[in-house]
Design a protein around this motif. Structure first.
Motif, PDB file in Angstrom:
ATOM      1  N   ASN A 145      15.340  73.659  36.247  1.00 57.35           N
ATOM      2  CA  ASN A 145      14.020  73.089  35.984  1.00 57.35           C
ATOM      3  C   ASN A 145      13.168  73.057  37.254  1.00 57.35           C
ATOM      4  O   ASN A 145      11.969  73.360  37.229  1.00 57.35           O
ATOM      5  CB  ASN A 145      14.164  71.677  35.413  1.00 57.35           C
ATOM      6  CG  ASN A 145      12.830  71.052  35.077  1.00 57.35           C
ATOM      7  OD1 ASN A 145      12.082  71.558  34.249  1.00 57.35           O
ATOM      8  ND2 ASN A 145      12.497  69.952  35.746  1.00 57.35           N
ATOM      9  N   ALA A 196      20.838  71.909  34.777  1.00 59.28           N
ATOM     10  CA  ALA A 196      19.535  71.713  34.147  1.00 59.28           C
ATOM     11  C   ALA A 196      18.491  71.284  35.176  1.00 59.28           C
ATOM     12  O   ALA A 196      17.360  71.787  35.182  1.00 59.28           O
ATOM     13  CB  ALA A 196      19.641  70.677  33.027  1.00 59.28           C
ATOM     14  N   TRP A 227      19.255  67.948  26.446  1.00 63.63           N
ATOM     15  CA  TRP A 227      18.395  68.374  27.547  1.00 63.63           C
ATOM     16  C   TRP A 227      17.135  67.519  27.626  1.00 63.63           C
ATOM     17  O   TRP A 227      16.762  67.041  28.692  1.00 63.63           O
ATOM     18  CB  TRP A 227      17.987  69.831  27.354  1.00 63.63           C
ATOM     19  CG  TRP A 227      18.918  70.849  27.927  1.00 63.63           C
ATOM     20  CD1 TRP A 227      19.737  70.704  29.011  1.00 63.63           C
ATOM     21  CD2 TRP A 227      19.106  72.179  27.448  1.00 63.63           C
ATOM     22  NE1 TRP A 227      20.423  71.873  29.239  1.00 63.63           N
ATOM     23  CE2 TRP A 227      20.064  72.786  28.304  1.00 63.63           C
ATOM     24  CE3 TRP A 227      18.576  72.919  26.401  1.00 63.63           C
ATOM     25  CZ2 TRP A 227      20.486  74.108  28.129  1.00 63.63           C
ATOM     26  CZ3 TRP A 227      18.995  74.221  26.221  1.00 63.63           C
ATOM     27  CH2 TRP A 227      19.945  74.814  27.073  1.00 63.63           C
ATOM     28  N   VAL A 279      14.308  67.271  30.604  1.00 62.04           N
ATOM     29  CA  VAL A 279      13.802  68.643  30.579  1.00 62.04           C
ATOM     30  C   VAL A 279      12.570  68.667  29.670  1.00 62.04           C
ATOM     31  O   VAL A 279      12.642  68.203  28.528  1.00 62.04           O
ATOM     32  CB  VAL A 279      14.869  69.633  30.059  1.00 62.04           C
ATOM     33  CG1 VAL A 279      14.293  71.042  29.972  1.00 62.04           C
ATOM     34  CG2 VAL A 279      16.099  69.614  30.951  1.00 62.04           C
TER      35      VAL A 279
END
Length: 357
Positions: A135, A131, A153, A158
Motif C-alpha cells: 500500500n 499489505a 484487508w 487498505v
C-alpha cells in the motif's frame, strides 16, 4: 542501521534491526535487477506458498507473500479454542508450528509491484505487513482476493478502491498477463471459524468461493497454476482439461496424526498428472516445523512410477529465495543456491607458497 562497536550500545532493538530480515535486501535487489527474457517468466519462492512473479514485460505480481511467524512461546501449552486444527481433529495441546525458514525478502523495501493476489483467509498467506508495504511503496498496485480476504484487508485500512473481490470464473488483466480465478479446494479453510462459541457440527459448510480460490497466471512466457493450500481434488483434472498449465505449485507436507491439511507425495504426483502440467513444484513444506518433510520423497516416487504411468511432467525441488525461470529450468530436477567463486584465480592468489592449499 549501523552496527554497534561497543557492547553497551547493543540493545534488543538494535539486534533485531541489524539481523532481520536475515537476507536484508539481497533478494529485493536480485528481483529488481532481473531482466526477464521474452517468452519466459521468472519467479522466486518467498517461503510458504509466497512467490514473486516477474514477466518479460516487467510486470511484477506478488502471491500469498507472508512475513509473519509461528509460535514464539509455549504459553499455557493448549490450543486456542475453536482453532481449525482443533475443529478438524479434536486436539487440545498446542500445535508446535514454529517457523523454520529465514525471512528472505524485506517487505518494506519492495518496489514496482503491480498487484498483490492472496488465495485465502489464513494468516500465513494473508499478511498485514505485506499489505502495509504494498500500500505504501506501490501506490498504484491493486489487491485481489476472495470476498473475506478483501474484507480483512479493508479492516486493516487498505483503501477500498485498491481492493478487488474475485471469485471462480473471473479473469483479471495485469499488463499482458491474464489471471484466471479458479475453484479452491482448501477444506481446512471450511472449518476455520474464529468465534470459539460457534459450532460447525451438523451445519452446512461455508461458501468456499468467498474464502479461498486458486489462480492461473497466463503470461507471455508460459502459464503458472497456484494451488494455494488446496487439498487433492478430482477437480484438478477439470482445471487441466480447461486450461494450459506449464508449471504448478502445490502445498506439500507431512500431515501429523489426525490431520489432513497438506498434499502428500502421492497427491502431488496425482495433482500434476491431473493438471497435465509440465513441471510440478512442492511448496509450503518448508515453513512449519511440525509439517516438515523431505521433498526427495516426491522425486523418488516419481522415478518409481514415471515409466509405468508414462508421466509427462517432472518434479522440481526448489529452495526458498531461489529463482525458477520457465521454460529455461523445466528440465531441472533440483535447485541449488549460487555457490560463488566462479572467478577463482582471476587475480593472483596470496598464500605463503603455491602448494599451501
Amino acid at each position: 542501521m549501523s552496527k554497534a562497536t561497543n557492547i553497551n550500545e547493543v540493545t534488543k532493538e538494535s539486534w533485531i534491526l541489524n539481523t532481520f530480515p536475515e537476507w536484508g535486501t539481497w533478494l529485493n535487489e536480485e528481483i529488481e535487477n532481473k531482466k526477464v527474457k521474452p517468452n519466459t517468466f521468472s519467479m522466486w519462492w518467498l517461503g510458504c506458498t509466497g512467490i514473486w512473479l516477474k514477466t518479460a514485460e516487467d510486470t511484477n505480481i506478488l502471491v500469498d507473500m507472508w512475513c509473519g511467524t509461528g509460535k514464539r512461546t509455549h504459553g499455557n501449552g493448549m490450543m486456542r479454542k475453536g482453532h481449525q486444527m482443533q475443529r478438524m481433529s479434536g486436539v487440545q495441546k498446542m500445535q508446535p508450528n514454529l517457523r523454520n525458514q529465514p525471512f528472505v525478502i524485506d517487505p518494506f523495501e519492495i518496489k514496482n509491484v503491480d498487484a498483490l493476489f492472496v488465495s485465502h483467509i489464513h494468516s500465513d498467506h494473508l499478511d498485514i505487513n505485506t499489505a502495509a508495504a504494498v500500500n505504501k511503496n506501490c501506490p498504484d498496485a491493486k489487491f485481489y482476493g476472495p470476498e473475506q480476504v478483501v474484507k480483512i484487508w479493508q479492516g486493516w485500512g487498505v483503501p477500498a478502491e485498491k481492493t478487488v473481490i474475485v471469485k471462480p470464473g473471473d479473469t483479471v488483466k495485469i499488463g499482458k498477463t491474464t489471471v484466471k480465478v479458479l475453484e479452491g479446494f482448501d477444506r481446512t479453510a471450511l472449518v476455520t471459524e474464529d468465534n470459539p462459541d460457534v459450532t460447525l457440527k451438523g451445519k452446512m459448510p461455508q461458501d468456499m468461493n468467498k474464502i479461498a480460490v486458486n489462480y492461473l497466471f497466463e503470461t507471455t512466457g508460459g502459464n503458472l497454476y497456484h494451488a494455494a493450500d488446496s487439498h487433492y481434488s478430482n477437480m484438478f483434472a477439470k482445471h487441466g482439461n480447461e486450461n494450459k498449465v506449464d508449471v504448478a505449485l502445490g502445498a506439500y507436507g507431512e500431515n501429523p496424526r489426525g490431520i489432513t491439511d497438506k498434499l502428500t507425495s502421492s497427491d502431488i504426483l496425482r495433482m500434476a498428472e491431473s493438471l497435465k502440467t509440465k513441471v510440478i513444484i512442492p511448496v509450503h513444506y518448508d515453513i512449519w516445523t511440525n509439517f516438515m518433510t523431505d521433498p526427495k520423497e516426491i522425486e523418488n516416487l516419481w522415478k518409481f512410477r514415471k515409466d509405468r504411468l508414462q508421466y509427462n511432467f517432472k518434479p522440481f525441488i526448489w529452495q526458498v529465495g531461489g529463482e525458477f525461470t520457465y521454460p529455461d529450468d523445466k528440465d531441472r530436477m533440483e535447485y541449488n543456491y549460487d555457490r560463488g567463486f566462479s572467478d577463482a584465480f582471476s587475480i593472483d592468489n596470496d598464500t605463503p607458497f603455491p602448494s599451501f592449499l
